[in-house]
Write a protein that holds these residues in place. Structure first.
Motif, mmCIF file in Angstrom:
data_model
loop_
_atom_site.group_PDB
_atom_site.id
_atom_site.type_symbol
_atom_site.label_atom_id
_atom_site.label_comp_id
_atom_site.label_asym_id
_atom_site.label_seq_id
_atom_site.Cartn_x
_atom_site.Cartn_y
_atom_site.Cartn_z
ATOM 1 N N TYR A 146 0.855 -1.187 0.000
ATOM 2 C CA TYR A 146 0.000 0.000 0.000
ATOM 3 C C TYR A 146 0.892 1.238 0.000
ATOM 4 O O TYR A 146 1.804 1.358 0.827
ATOM 5 N N TYR A 147 0.626 2.146 -0.942
ATOM 6 C CA TYR A 147 1.475 3.309 -1.101
ATOM 7 C C TYR A 147 0.616 4.581 -1.212
ATOM 8 O O TYR A 147 -0.558 4.521 -1.597
ATOM 9 N N PRO A 148 1.188 5.727 -0.866
ATOM 10 C CA PRO A 148 0.408 6.976 -0.886
ATOM 11 C C PRO A 148 0.247 7.517 -2.314
ATOM 12 O O PRO A 148 1.223 7.562 -3.087
ATOM 13 N N GLU A 149 -0.943 7.926 -2.651
ATOM 14 C CA GLU A 149 -1.179 8.525 -3.950
ATOM 15 C C GLU A 149 -2.456 9.369 -3.883
ATOM 16 O O GLU A 149 -3.502 8.881 -3.423
ATOM 17 N N TYR A 150 -2.358 10.615 -4.317
ATOM 18 C CA TYR A 150 -3.505 11.527 -4.339
ATOM 19 C C TYR A 150 -4.192 11.624 -2.968
ATOM 20 O O TYR A 150 -5.407 11.575 -2.854
ATOM 21 N N GLY A 151 -3.413 11.735 -1.894
ATOM 22 C CA GLY A 151 -3.946 11.987 -0.568
ATOM 23 C C GLY A 151 -4.536 10.789 0.135
ATOM 24 O O GLY A 151 -5.219 10.941 1.156
ATOM 25 N N ASP A 180 3.171 -2.575 4.290
ATOM 26 C CA ASP A 180 2.473 -3.853 4.123
ATOM 27 C C ASP A 180 1.002 -3.801 4.521
ATOM 28 O O ASP A 180 0.288 -4.796 4.427
ATOM 29 N N SER A 181 0.515 -2.656 5.010
ATOM 30 C CA SER A 181 -0.900 -2.534 5.372
ATOM 31 C C SER A 181 -1.342 -1.085 5.220
ATOM 32 O O SER A 181 -0.506 -0.168 5.188
ATOM 33 N N VAL A 182 -2.651 -0.883 5.137
ATOM 34 C CA VAL A 182 -3.186 0.474 5.036
ATOM 35 C C VAL A 182 -2.845 1.253 6.310
ATOM 36 O O VAL A 182 -2.476 2.435 6.259
ATOM 37 N N GLN A 183 -2.987 0.574 7.473
ATOM 38 C CA GLN A 183 -2.689 1.246 8.739
ATOM 39 C C GLN A 183 -1.264 1.810 8.745
ATOM 40 O O GLN A 183 -1.027 2.973 9.114
ATOM 41 N N ASN A 184 -0.304 0.967 8.357
ATOM 42 C CA ASN A 184 1.094 1.404 8.371
ATOM 43 C C ASN A 184 1.339 2.470 7.316
ATOM 44 O O ASN A 184 2.154 3.385 7.516
ATOM 45 N N CYS A 185 0.707 2.352 6.187
ATOM 46 C CA CYS A 185 0.833 3.374 5.154
ATOM 47 C C CYS A 185 0.322 4.724 5.662
ATOM 48 O O CYS A 185 0.956 5.767 5.454
ATOM 49 N N CYS A 205 -4.068 6.097 0.718
ATOM 50 C CA CYS A 205 -3.266 4.907 0.519
ATOM 51 C C CYS A 205 -3.985 3.974 -0.445
ATOM 52 O O CYS A 205 -5.171 3.661 -0.237
ATOM 53 N N VAL A 206 -3.264 3.527 -1.476
ATOM 54 C CA VAL A 206 -3.866 2.649 -2.476
ATOM 55 C C VAL A 206 -3.088 1.345 -2.565
ATOM 56 O O VAL A 206 -1.909 1.277 -2.230
ATOM 57 N N GLU A 207 -3.772 0.336 -3.056
ATOM 58 C CA GLU A 207 -3.167 -0.989 -3.140
ATOM 59 C C GLU A 207 -2.405 -1.159 -4.451
ATOM 60 O O GLU A 207 -2.799 -0.650 -5.505
ATOM 61 N N GLY A 208 -1.284 -1.895 -4.365
ATOM 62 C CA GLY A 208 -0.513 -2.203 -5.554
ATOM 63 C C GLY A 208 0.169 -3.542 -5.408
ATOM 64 O O GLY A 208 0.260 -4.097 -4.311
ATOM 65 N N GLU A 230 -10.650 5.903 6.324
ATOM 66 C CA GLU A 230 -11.907 6.156 5.605
ATOM 67 C C GLU A 230 -11.632 6.630 4.185
ATOM 68 O O GLU A 230 -12.283 6.198 3.215
ATOM 69 N N ILE A 231 -10.664 7.563 4.040
ATOM 70 C CA ILE A 231 -10.308 8.085 2.715
ATOM 71 C C ILE A 231 -9.768 6.976 1.824
ATOM 72 O O ILE A 231 -10.022 6.941 0.611
ATOM 73 N N SER A 232 -9.032 6.044 2.459
ATOM 74 C CA SER A 232 -8.374 4.981 1.697
ATOM 75 C C SER A 232 -9.278 3.776 1.454
ATOM 76 O O SER A 232 -8.823 2.757 0.910
ATOM 77 N N GLY A 233 -10.549 3.859 1.865
ATOM 78 C CA GLY A 233 -11.471 2.768 1.607
ATOM 79 C C GLY A 233 -11.526 1.729 2.695
ATOM 80 O O GLY A 233 -12.003 0.610 2.467
#
Length: 628
Positions: free
Chosen positions: A576-581, A601-606, A583-586, A621-624
């Motif tokens: 999970y990496y930051p993009e456009y404000g 390795d997780s949205v929380q850590n990202c 965290c998105v999955e890749g 919430e923003i990251s889904g």
């Protein structure tokens, strides 16, 4: 400590014979080198390396005009701060209490020096005297040159000229206000250790020495051993051995002694002499023979043996022992390699002084001998003590055909272990008559090894008109003291670090360039490929990789899959990496280089790593949603 005579040659060579630095170095004169210290009142210890550098250079500049021809004086210590110069980089390195600091760093001149601090700080100077006037070819000529140089310095200090020259220089631009109120305690001037023999080779060269074993027999009467069992005979040999060694030492002849037998009224012994030359060893053997021919020495041996036995509450009677004569039976001389390992200890003993040195030397010797890293015949010298830092030399002799490097490494490794510090401190305090009390060693550092052909990696050789790296040879001392900075595990790595503008020339044909392959980027077709080193262009040699994956990620991250051409092992791990404000999955194997840098390795850590100004809930919430 630094072999600054080497640095003097470098500095002069670089200034006056820049087209042939190393040729100039080879032809440079020898220097007699020694240190002395003086107490300065109203001088505070430097708080940073720039401060130390400014004080040291001003002291040196102030004193230089008064020095006789061929004499150079450098400041190497101010209180607990040691000062060194890297002549290649032109920077000052600080040690001791400022260990690890270079000239660059925080520094402010906004300090009020109008009110003297009242501090007393010991300043240590290192003196270099050109040997051209005396040649420095014999012990007498070296001693005479030392005496002459010391007398000149002593006169300079005692007359008050040193203090006046320093005060006169304080406001010379740039001003050094730290020195404006100092006074020099002329009575405190004292040598630090002994001078260094200028006849010895420098770092990077094998120094040859001599090991001479003298075998002989002392004729003894009044001592019947016919009824002794093996244990009693061994006990008696122990007492005679200690007595013989102590009696010779009292005559100024300190050499390891071994009594090997007592038979037919004779004490059979071996005395090991280690020296710099065959003539020195022969002279020492002659002195021993002369001493043992004297009635007084032989009487002292008998008395000392009786005292040893009494002290040990032995049942063996030595009261009637008489040593009637001495016969030298054989001498065996072999060439050896002589190495000198130099280091420092930090101690809490603020009262450590010259009276304590011999006990510390003996303690270091005994501990290293017990650990098996030196042999009998080695020597230990405490060469100085300034501001809680004790400097020492361990001089060891080993078979020249053996692995001299391994021998030196074992000494340096053993003497920098915390367990060794404890052993040395305990032994130093427990020796009979020791003046050392409440002594401990808190830290230590290995400084250098002299007299050893180096094989510690590839180093940059800055000959005029050349761009190359070497392994071994005449390595400058400032490089051997900073191995991590200057040495590389391969010639190619060394060339890439120091000569990126001439890599192909530097690497040359001797490294197997025709067969060794590396991964390089193909900038025309935008993929990575394997290429032989010998076929690479200059720019390719400076941009190589071990794997296609690494090359593609770093050079063609926006077209990673195309770059790999099916040859990469593409990871399917979700990140999970930051993009456009948010965290998105890749998928790791498909992500670009700039995405991988910030991936977790997780949205929380990202969220925690990249959006720390948002609450965990907001980011999730923003990251889904947060899930693993």
């Amino acid at each position: 400590m630094t072999t600054i005579s080497h640095s003097i040659h470098w500095r002069n060579a670089a200034k006056n014979k820049w087209w042939d630095v190393y040729g100039c170095m080879q032809d440079s004169p020898k220097y007699l080198e020694f240190e002395f210290s003086i107490e300065f009142a109203d001088l505070s210890e430097p708080t940073n390396c720039q401060n130390a550098d400014a004080i040291a250079k001003r002291l040196q500049d102030a004193m230089a005009p008064a020095m006789s021809s061929g004499t150079e004086v450098l400041v190497v210590g101010i209180g607990a701060v040691t000062i060194d110069n890297d002549v290649a980089l032109g920077t000052t390195q600080c040690g001791g209490s400022l260990s690890g600091q270079s000239y660059q760093g925080d520094f402010s001149l906004g300090v009020d020096y109008s009110d003297p601090s009242g501090d007393v700080t010991v300043v240590t100077f290192r003196v270099f005297k050109d040997c051209s006037s005396s040649g420095c070819t014999s012990d007498q000529s070296i001693q005479s040159l030392y005496d002459e140089t010391w007398q000149s310095l002593e006169t300079y200090v005692d007359s008050g000229s040193m203090e006046q020259d320093i005060l006169d220089s304080v406001n010379t631009s740039p001003a050094v206000p730290q020195l404006q109120h100092i006074s020099v305690d002329i009575a405190s001037m004292a040598p630090v250790g002994t001078y260094k023999d200028p006849r010895l080779a420098g770092e990077g060269a094998l120094i040859e020495g001599i090991s001479l074993t003298v075998e002989g027999e002392l004729s003894v009467s009044g001592f019947d051993t016919s009824s002794f069992d093996a244990a009693q005979e061994a006990e008696a040999m122990t007492y005679f051995q200690a007595a013989l060694e102590a009696s010779l030492e009292a005559e100024g002849l300190s050499h390891p002694v071994k009594v090997t037998d007592i038979v037919d009224g004779k004490i059979v012994y071996e005395i090991l002499i280690t020296a710099d030359s065959s003539s020195d060893a022969t002279a020492a053997a002659s002195s021993i023979e002369t001493s043992l021919a004297a009635d007084a020495t032989r009487s002292a041996i008998a008395s000392n043996a009786a005292a040893e036995a009494t002290s040990a509450s032995s049942s063996i009677d030595f009261s009637t022992v008489v040593i009637d004569g001495n016969t030298e039976t054989a001498t065996t001389e072999i060439p050896v390699a002589k190495i000198t390992v130099e280091g420092e200890f930090a101690t809490n003993d603020v009262n450590f002084g010259s009276a304590d040195e011999s006990y510390l030397e003996e303690a270091i010797y005994e501990v290293l001998l017990d650990e098996g890293v030196i042999s009998e015949g080695a020597k230990v010298e405490v060469t100085g003590y300034v501001g809680g830092v004790i400097t020492y030399n361990v001089i060891s002799f080993t078979d020249a055909a053996s692995d001299v490097q391994a021998h030196a490494d074992s000494i340096a490794s053993q003497i920098t272990q915390s367990s060794t510090y404890t052993q040395i401190a305990n032994v130093a305090q427990s020796l009979p008559g020791s003046t050392i009390t409440s002594f401990s060693i808190s830290a230590g550092v290995y400084l250098s090894t002299t007299g050893m052909p180096h094989s510690i990696g590839w180093w940059p050789q800055w000959n005029w008109g050349e761009s190359t790296c070497e392994n071994g040879g005449d390595i400058p001392s400032y490089m051997t003291r900073n191995q991590q900075q200057y040495f590389s595990s391969s010639k190619r790595e060394c060339c890439q670090q120091w000569f990126p503008y001439a890599l192909k020339t530097c690497v040359g044909p001797t490294t197997g360039g025709s067969t060794v392959e590396y991964i390089v980027p193909n900038w025309i077709d935008r993929y990575c490929e394997s290429k032989k080193e010998g076929d690479m262009e200059e720019y390719e040699l400076a941009d190589t990789f071990e794997t296609i994956e690494e090359c593609c990620k770093k050079r063609f991250s926006t077209s990673y899959s195309e770059c790999c051409r099916g040859e990469c092992v593409i990871s399917t791990t979700k990140l999970y990496y930051p993009e456009y404000g948010k965290c998105v999955e890749g998928v790791e194997g498909e992500m670009l280089q700039h995405q991988l840098i910030f991936a977790e390795d997780s949205v929380q850590n990202c969220c925690s790593s990249n959006f720390w100004w948002l609450s965990q809930k907001e980011c999730c919430e923003i990251s889904g949603g947060c899930y693993t």
